[in-house]
Design an enzyme around this catalytic site. Structure first.
Site, mmCIF file in Angstrom:
data_model
loop_
_atom_site.group_PDB
_atom_site.id
_atom_site.type_symbol
_atom_site.label_atom_id
_atom_site.label_comp_id
_atom_site.label_asym_id
_atom_site.label_seq_id
_atom_site.Cartn_x
_atom_site.Cartn_y
_atom_site.Cartn_z
ATOM 1 N N PRO A 125 0.815 -1.220 0.000
ATOM 2 C CG PRO A 125 -0.967 -1.601 1.459
ATOM 3 C CD PRO A 125 0.325 -2.199 0.980
ATOM 4 C CB CYS A 126 1.596 3.415 -2.565
ATOM 5 S SG CYS A 126 0.125 3.458 -3.631
#
Length: 222
Positions: A125-126
Site C-alpha cells: 500500500p502506497c
C-alpha cells in the site's frame, strides 16, 4: 450366410481394435500436451493482490511460448478473496489458492509455506507515499514493503516485482528509498543486475509500444 457373419465379426473386431488404438493415442497425446504445457509454465504468486490487476496481467502474458501459472494470491481484505475466487477459480477454472491474512501477522510466513515459485509480484500500500492528497508522517503502512521483502527472502524466487508510486523516492528526503534499496541489495545478486537491466531493455524494445518506451526506459533508469 455363415460367411457374411464371419466377415462382419472380423470387421467388428478390427474396428474395436482400431478404436482402442485411437483411444490410446489420444490419451498419450493429451498427457504429452499437458506435460509440455506444465513444463512451459512460469509460476507466480501475488501479494497485496487487491482485485487482481497484477494477476490478470501475468495470466495474459506470454513469453517464448511460456505462460504463467498462478499459484496463490494474498490480501487482508476478504472482499478481494471473493473477487479472486469468482474470477480465477470459477470463471477460469484455475486451482489458485487465496490467503486472506495480514502480512504482518507473526505466522504469515508459515501460512505461505515453503514452495517453489519463479516470480513474486506485489504492490505494498502506497497511500503515504503518494503525491496526491496529504501524506501521513508516521504511517505504519510505510513498513509493509519490509514484510513483502521477508517473503521474498524466504521463498527466493528467480524474479520479483515491487510496484509503488513515484513519491516513495522522496518520502523522508529519500530515506525510505535508500532503506528499500539496502534491503533489496541484501536479497539480489548485484552482479546479475546488469544482465537483468539489459534483458528488460530488450523486452521493452520488442514488446512495448513505441509511445510507451520512453516512460519504461525512464523507470529503469530510476
Amino acid at each position: 450366410m455363415t460367411l457374411i457373419l464371419k466377415t462382419e465379426m472380423r470387421l467388428y473386431i478390427f474396428l474395436k481394435k482400431l478404436l482402442i488404438l485411437i483411444y490410446i493415442y489420444v490419451i498419450i497425446s493429451v498427457q504429452f500436451y499437458l506435460k509440455e504445457k506444465i513444463y512451459n509454465m512460469i509460476t507466480f504468486i501475488d501479494l497485496f493482490a487487491g482485485a487482481g490487476g497484477f494477476s490478470e496481467g501475468f495470466l495474459q502474458a506470454e513469453v517464448g511460448d511460456k505462460y504463467f501459472d498462478f499459484l496463490l494470491a494474498n490480501d487482508i481484505n476478504p472482499t478481494c478473496e471473493v473477487t479472486h475466487r469468482m474470477r480465477y477459480n470459477y470463471q477460469l477454472g484455475l486451482a489458485t489458492e487465496f490467503l486472506t491474512k495480514d502480512i504482518t501477522d507473526s505466522d504469515f510466513l508459515e501460512q505461505i509455506g515453503t514452495q517453489d515459485v519463479d516470480v513474486i509480484v506485489g504492490g505494498p500500500p502506497c497511500q503515504s507515499f503518494s503525491l496526491a492528497g496529504v501524506r501521513k508522517t508516521n504511517d505504519k503502512k510505510d513498513d509493509l514493503f519490509s514484510y513483502y521483502l521477508q517473503v521474498i527472502k524466504m521463498l527466493r524466487p528467480k524474479y520479483f516485482v515491487m510496484e509503488n508510486v513515484y513519491g516513495i523516492i522522496t518520502k523522508y528526503n529519500g530515506k525510505i528509498k535508500e532503506r528499500i534499496l539496502q534491503e533489496i541489495n541484501g536479497i539480489i545478486d548485484v552482479k546479475e543486475l546488469e544482465k537483468y537491466i539489459a534483458f528488460t531493455k530488450n523486452l521493452i524494445q520488442h514488446y512495448v509500444f513505441e509511445d510507451e518506451q520512453k516512460t519504461a526506459n525512464y523507470c529503469i533508469k530510476k
